[in-house]
Design an enzyme around this catalytic site. Sequence first.
Site, PDB file in Angstrom:
ATOM      1  N   THR A  15       1.783  10.476  -0.562  1.00  0.00           N
ATOM      2  CA  THR A  15       1.527   9.078  -0.894  1.00  0.00           C
ATOM      3  C   THR A  15       2.157   8.703  -2.230  1.00  0.00           C
ATOM      4  O   THR A  15       2.098   7.548  -2.640  1.00  0.00           O
ATOM      5  CB  THR A  15       0.011   8.807  -0.986  1.00  0.00           C
ATOM      6  N   ASN A  29       0.839  -1.194   0.000  1.00  0.00           N
ATOM      7  CA  ASN A  29       0.000   0.000   0.000  1.00  0.00           C
ATOM      8  C   ASN A  29       0.873   1.243   0.000  1.00  0.00           C
ATOM      9  O   ASN A  29       2.048   1.195   0.402  1.00  0.00           O
ATOM     10  CB  ASN A  29      -0.921   0.005   1.218  1.00  0.00           C
ATOM     11  N   HIS A  30       0.301   2.349  -0.439  1.00  0.00           N
ATOM     12  CA  HIS A  30       1.028   3.620  -0.419  1.00  0.00           C
ATOM     13  C   HIS A  30       1.235   4.071   1.025  1.00  0.00           C
ATOM     14  O   HIS A  30       0.403   3.791   1.900  1.00  0.00           O
ATOM     15  CB  HIS A  30       0.231   4.683  -1.180  1.00  0.00           C
ATOM     16  N   PRO A  31       2.321   4.792   1.313  1.00  0.00           N
ATOM     17  CA  PRO A  31       2.530   5.321   2.663  1.00  0.00           C
ATOM     18  C   PRO A  31       1.516   6.424   2.960  1.00  0.00           C
ATOM     19  O   PRO A  31       1.247   7.268   2.100  1.00  0.00           O
ATOM     20  CB  PRO A  31       3.955   5.866   2.610  1.00  0.00           C
ATOM     21  N   ILE A  32       0.941   6.423   4.159  1.00  0.00           N
ATOM     22  CA  ILE A  32      -0.055   7.441   4.483  1.00  0.00           C
ATOM     23  C   ILE A  32       0.367   8.354   5.637  1.00  0.00           C
ATOM     24  O   ILE A  32      -0.300   9.349   5.907  1.00  0.00           O
ATOM     25  CB  ILE A  32      -1.423   6.797   4.810  1.00  0.00           C
TER      26      ILE A  32
END
Length: 211
Positions: free
Chosen positions: A97, A89-92
Amino acid sequence: MINLFFKKVIYYFLNIPEKKGKVLLSGFSRGLQNVIFEGRNIVPDRCNFSGIIKIGYATTLGYNNLLGGDITIGKYCQLGADVALHATNHPISFMSTYINSNLFDGELKQLKENNKIVIGNDVWIGHGVIIVGNVTVGNGAILAAGAVVTKDVLPYSVVAGVPARDIRKRFSDAIITEIEALNWWDKSEKELAAIKPLFLKDFTNRHSIYE
């Protein structure tokens, strides 16, 4: 008209099933080198694989499946069309992101989340299901069409919705315990033939698979 004819001819030949090692392939899929197949698997057109993926014996995929990240799928599972499993997943919690090469030559890609998705044996994943994050799906579970699964799914439960929630158990706890103890997915064809009558029983309102 001529171009359309040639397109149809090419598409026809692309979709002729072809046996490659342990897998029956049809159409065009990408990233097959990222997958360990246990055998008797079916991969239809337009599947895409990235990461480290293991697919169990006799498990079949659906049209346009997308599997990305660290993913293990058990034996005798069935995936519908347009199913997507995202273990990354993308970093949040960082500034952005965005992880593509257009920003800092892709250096931020190292910040993405890397989780693990584990699917048990005899799991039915319906059309358009999305699984995201660190998720374990138990044996015999059913993920209803269109569900977005973001947390663990118990064995032999049915989940549906966005986000997915428990609808019901398929069987009583006693029957679930008996099936788990049986471990039929690990048996040979000869052993399966010996217990075939169990597969033909309707367990509705039963208290044991041996009744």
